[in-house]
Structure formats: C-alpha cells, structure tokens
Design an enzyme around this catalytic site. Sequence first.
Site, PDB file in Angstrom:
ATOM      1  N   CYS A   2       0.855  -1.172   0.000  1.00 23.78           N
ATOM      2  CA  CYS A   2       0.000   0.000   0.000  1.00 23.78           C
ATOM      3  C   CYS A   2       0.895   1.226   0.000  1.00 23.78           C
ATOM      4  O   CYS A   2       2.102   1.134   0.194  1.00 23.78           O
ATOM      5  CB  CYS A   2      -0.904   0.020   1.227  1.00 23.78           C
ATOM      6  SG  CYS A   2      -2.044  -1.381   1.332  1.00 23.78           S
ATOM      7  N   GLY A  28      -1.229   1.141  -4.932  1.00 22.99           N
ATOM      8  CA  GLY A  28      -2.525   0.561  -4.616  1.00 22.99           C
ATOM      9  C   GLY A  28      -3.629   1.260  -5.375  1.00 22.99           C
ATOM     10  O   GLY A  28      -3.677   2.492  -5.409  1.00 22.99           O
ATOM     11  N   ASN A 102       1.073  -0.122   5.852  1.00 25.65           N
ATOM     12  CA  ASN A 102       1.560  -0.808   4.659  1.00 25.65           C
ATOM     13  C   ASN A 102       2.317  -2.039   5.112  1.00 25.65           C
ATOM     14  O   ASN A 102       3.291  -1.936   5.855  1.00 25.65           O
ATOM     15  CB  ASN A 102       2.479   0.113   3.846  1.00 25.65           C
ATOM     16  CG  ASN A 102       3.127  -0.605   2.673  1.00 25.65           C
ATOM     17  OD1 ASN A 102       2.550  -1.516   2.090  1.00 25.65           O
ATOM     18  ND2 ASN A 102       4.336  -0.199   2.317  1.00 25.65           N
ATOM     19  N   GLY A 103       1.857  -3.213   4.686  1.00 23.08           N
ATOM     20  CA  GLY A 103       2.537  -4.443   5.066  1.00 23.08           C
ATOM     21  C   GLY A 103       1.541  -5.557   5.317  1.00 23.08           C
ATOM     22  O   GLY A 103       0.379  -5.492   4.901  1.00 23.08           O
ATOM     23  N   TYR A 255      10.153  -4.105  -8.875  1.00 23.98           N
ATOM     24  CA  TYR A 255       8.871  -3.834  -9.521  1.00 23.98           C
ATOM     25  C   TYR A 255       8.009  -2.778  -8.844  1.00 23.98           C
ATOM     26  O   TYR A 255       7.459  -1.900  -9.500  1.00 23.98           O
ATOM     27  CB  TYR A 255       8.066  -5.146  -9.594  1.00 23.98           C
ATOM     28  CG  TYR A 255       6.660  -4.997 -10.127  1.00 23.98           C
ATOM     29  CD1 TYR A 255       6.405  -4.982 -11.493  1.00 23.98           C
ATOM     30  CD2 TYR A 255       5.581  -4.870  -9.256  1.00 23.98           C
ATOM     31  CE1 TYR A 255       5.107  -4.845 -11.984  1.00 23.98           C
ATOM     32  CE2 TYR A 255       4.284  -4.732  -9.732  1.00 23.98           C
ATOM     33  CZ  TYR A 255       4.053  -4.722 -11.099  1.00 23.98           C
ATOM     34  OH  TYR A 255       2.775  -4.575 -11.573  1.00 23.98           O
ATOM     35  N   ASP A 363      11.247  -8.364 -19.218  1.00 23.42           N
ATOM     36  CA  ASP A 363      10.249  -8.014 -18.206  1.00 23.42           C
ATOM     37  C   ASP A 363      10.955  -7.878 -16.866  1.00 23.42           C
ATOM     38  O   ASP A 363      12.057  -8.403 -16.668  1.00 23.42           O
ATOM     39  CB  ASP A 363       9.158  -9.091 -18.121  1.00 23.42           C
ATOM     40  CG  ASP A 363       7.825  -8.523 -17.643  1.00 23.42           C
ATOM     41  OD1 ASP A 363       7.813  -7.372 -17.156  1.00 23.42           O
ATOM     42  OD2 ASP A 363       6.810  -9.223 -17.755  1.00 23.42           O
ATOM     43  N   ASP A 364      10.313  -7.148 -15.925  1.00 30.80           N
ATOM     44  CA  ASP A 364      10.916  -6.988 -14.603  1.00 30.80           C
ATOM     45  C   ASP A 364      10.872  -8.294 -13.814  1.00 30.80           C
ATOM     46  O   ASP A 364      11.779  -8.607 -13.062  1.00 30.80           O
ATOM     47  CB  ASP A 364      10.224  -5.868 -13.819  1.00 30.80           C
ATOM     48  CG  ASP A 364       8.708  -5.985 -13.847  1.00 30.80           C
ATOM     49  OD1 ASP A 364       8.179  -6.956 -13.286  1.00 30.80           O
ATOM     50  OD2 ASP A 364       8.048  -5.135 -14.451  1.00 30.80           O
TER      51      ASP A 364
END
Length: 499
Positions: A2, A28, A102-103, A255, A363-364
């Site tokens: 988040c 998010g 966040n987590g 990413y 791609d990442d």
Amino acid sequence: MCGIVGVVSNAPVNQLLYDALLLLQHRGQDAAGIVTQQERKFFMHKAKGMVRDVFRTRNMRSLPGNCGLGQVRYPTAGNAFSEEEAQPFYVNAPFGIVLVHNGNLTNAHALKAELFSADHRHINTESDSEVLLNVLAHEIGETTRGMPLAPNDLFEAVRKVHRRVKGSYAVIALIAGHGVLAFRDPFGIRPLCMGAAEDTVMLASESVAMEGTNHKFERNIQPGEAVFIDLQGQVHAQQCADHPVLNPCIFEFVYLARPDSVMDDISVYQARLNLGESLAKRVISTVPPNQIDVVIPIPESSRPSAAQLAQLLGLPYREGFVKNRYVGRTFIMPGQSVRKKSVRQKLNVIASEFKGRNVLLVDDSIVRGTTSKEIVQMARDAGANKVYMASAAPPVRYPNVYGIDMPTSNELVAHNRSVEQIRQIIGCDALIYQDVDGMKKAIGSLNANIKDFDASCFDGVYVTGDITLEDIERLNASRIEGDDTLEDNSRLALPNHED
C-alpha cells in the site's frame, strides 16, 4: 503493498495529502482514504477506487485541519470488496487514534484472539491493519494509564508493539490533539521516509511523494525506529526494537516502487539499471547476441533494465508495446479472470518492430506467467520470427507473506518447475532468468549498510524467522475474498463526513 502518507503542518493539508496519494497511486488502486484533524475532531473520507475517483470537491471541503493521513490500498488479506477495510482505521480510545498501514502481519490470527480474550478489544473486519491499530491503542493505554501523553510513552508503546507483532509493517498514526506517530518493523521490510518543507513535516512510503509536492527528502525511518511529530512540528525519534536489522523487500526495487524514488539510500532507477547489466551476462550465456535483432521492454518497470542490457550487448533498443495508461496494473487486480481479460486491453503492439525479427522481450519479473504467455503470443501474432524472454528478477518460486499478492504456490508459474518447463508454458523460444545472488549483488552494491534483503519469494528465506508451512497455509486461507455484488452492512467505523 500500500502507499501511506502523513503530514503535520501549520496550513490546511487536505490538498497536500491528495497530491501525495496521486504520487503513490502505483502502490494501490483498490481503495483510497484521507483523514484530517481539526480541534481534536477527525474528518474522514474513504472509498473503493482510484484517488481521482474517490475524492471530489465536496469531499475535499469536508477534510479541514492542519494534520492528517492518507492511504492507497492494495489488498492482500481480508475482504477486497469491503469499503470498511479501506484505510484509515479508527478507534476512539485512548485519546482517539486513526492509522494507516503498509505491510502484512503474519501473526494477525493469534493477535486477534489475544485482543478479544486478554485486551478486551473488538475487531470488526478481517483486516490485519485493524488488528495492528488495536494492539497499538492497547499498548498506549497501558503505558499512559490515564496520565497525559508524552513522546516517551509512545516510544514505550511501540516497543511493546514490536514484541507482540510479527511480519511487515510501516505505520503512520494520528493521535487526536497530540500529533503523528510513525514506525517501521524491526526488519525494515516495507519502506518509510521523512521529509520537510517550510512549516510542514511529511512521512511517506516513497521519496517521490515528497519531491513531487516540493518537500525536501530528509531521511529514511530506520528499522524498528519510531518518530513522533507533535502539532507544533517538532520531531521526536527513538529506536524501539531490541535487535533491528535492515532487510528491505527486494521486490520493491524490482517492480513495486516508482523508478524516481530513492528507498533506503538506493535509487530505484539505478537498481534497475544494475539488474539489466547483470541480466546481460545471463543472456550471453543462453542466446548469442548475434541471434537477437532487437531488445523490447514490457512496459513499464522493465525499461531501465532493458535499456542497459541492450547497450551492453550492442543491440537496438525499441519500444514495441504501447501501454494504455487508463487500465490498471494487472498485477494488482484481484482475480485471475480479470487479469487475463485485461492484458490486451492495456498493451498493444507496434507490428513493425516485430515483423521478421528475432526479439528479446525483457520483463521486470514473471509471477503467474499468464501475462507473459499472452505477450509472447502477441509478439508472434505481430510477425516475430523468434521470441526470447528475459526476466530481470529470478524465478518467483515461493509464496510471499509480507504484503505482496503472490501468496499461493499453485499461482506461481515457477513453483516446482524447471526453467525449461516454464519456457514451454510461456511459449517463448528461450527463457533467461536473473539469478538470486546476481540480483542481490546488483542492488545491494548501492548501499553497503544493507547486508541482506527479504527475497523470500525468490529464495524461500523469510527474514522474520517465524514462518512455517502451516503459517503459509493459514495466510492463504485469509487471502482477499468477497463479492462486490453483496451489500456491505458493517458500518461500525468512523463515517465519511457529509457522505
């Protein structure tokens, strides 16, 4: 994953919080929320959707005050369809506290039972963030015991939180009439930093939220550290963990984060350049460069790695895919059926870059493989002769329990499969992965103070040291679920003001 932000200022903060959330929107897209404080009263608005859709002029006008919090939500546990699980969360005692998180807590289930039986606190949602808020509120109450609140009381409460809570957490909490408290888990898995402008202090997940709002980045919040900003803007800080160690999530650099952010003193953009340099060496050992006509990134996170790889191999770098910026990131969309449907909606090919060529797609990372498979087919449909695929990250083989939506093994294309088996599933002519040591060295070389990363989805090593197979199965069972056709009647939260 988040995005969170907190601000203490001497001027209204509603517009500043809104602008910061726009800069964190990539973290998010499921829901957004802002809470402000004026004269000890909280004003909140939160709802499902993107920031620009959740907040209208009337909502902004109903968010007065000179301090506040905001969050953009990306659900990994609980109910993805419930607006009640949008943040911030609120409890009225002690003092009145609102919190953004966040987590992902790995012991939320046990904590919820403790809160009910021992702390006598009620949890009304399936969100681990509400659990974390109630643990914090309980510990602040136990520390103050009816006495006036002082910064040292908050630091003692955070110290107790660290001892009870397991998992990843970057937290910002607003305490009515006192100020803003922020803290980070003892491993520093999820990011949190601080910046300032004239008469304003800001806390946010990424430095870009500060730079984009004309605030000067000052420093990262250290693992285990707590910071309290009183309403006069004075900053108090203290280390509150017994044995803090910096093990940030390496997937942030691969990413999740914006390339223009600096996290834990590492430029995300430079980290991705380094990944491309390391990946170039892997490509040479698999596909001779003279068999590759062009290097094409898969937008957007892979561009720095692809450009660096192309330069080192002496190959043309071309844009072969055009991204529709008005379709959400498929990685964040809940539900595999939605993800499959949206790949061709969000990417379109430039056929002239593919026709008759041997193309190396970069791609990442490759998580579920469904997107990669469709992109390879899109390249073939555009006339590519050979389609090679390279991933700037190693194979994602293990569940993530710290807040990234890849928790079940059977969703991971690399789980219990060889590279050749993955190649056959994706349908490319050659598949080249970064290796774990190469990834850690490429990124870790940018900050000598980081001795290791949380790279659990790549190497299966969980830095908190408390994860068992049973834990993973239990966390999988509590994954996001719900039905947006069902009416949600659980209105036991601080209501949106003038909704």
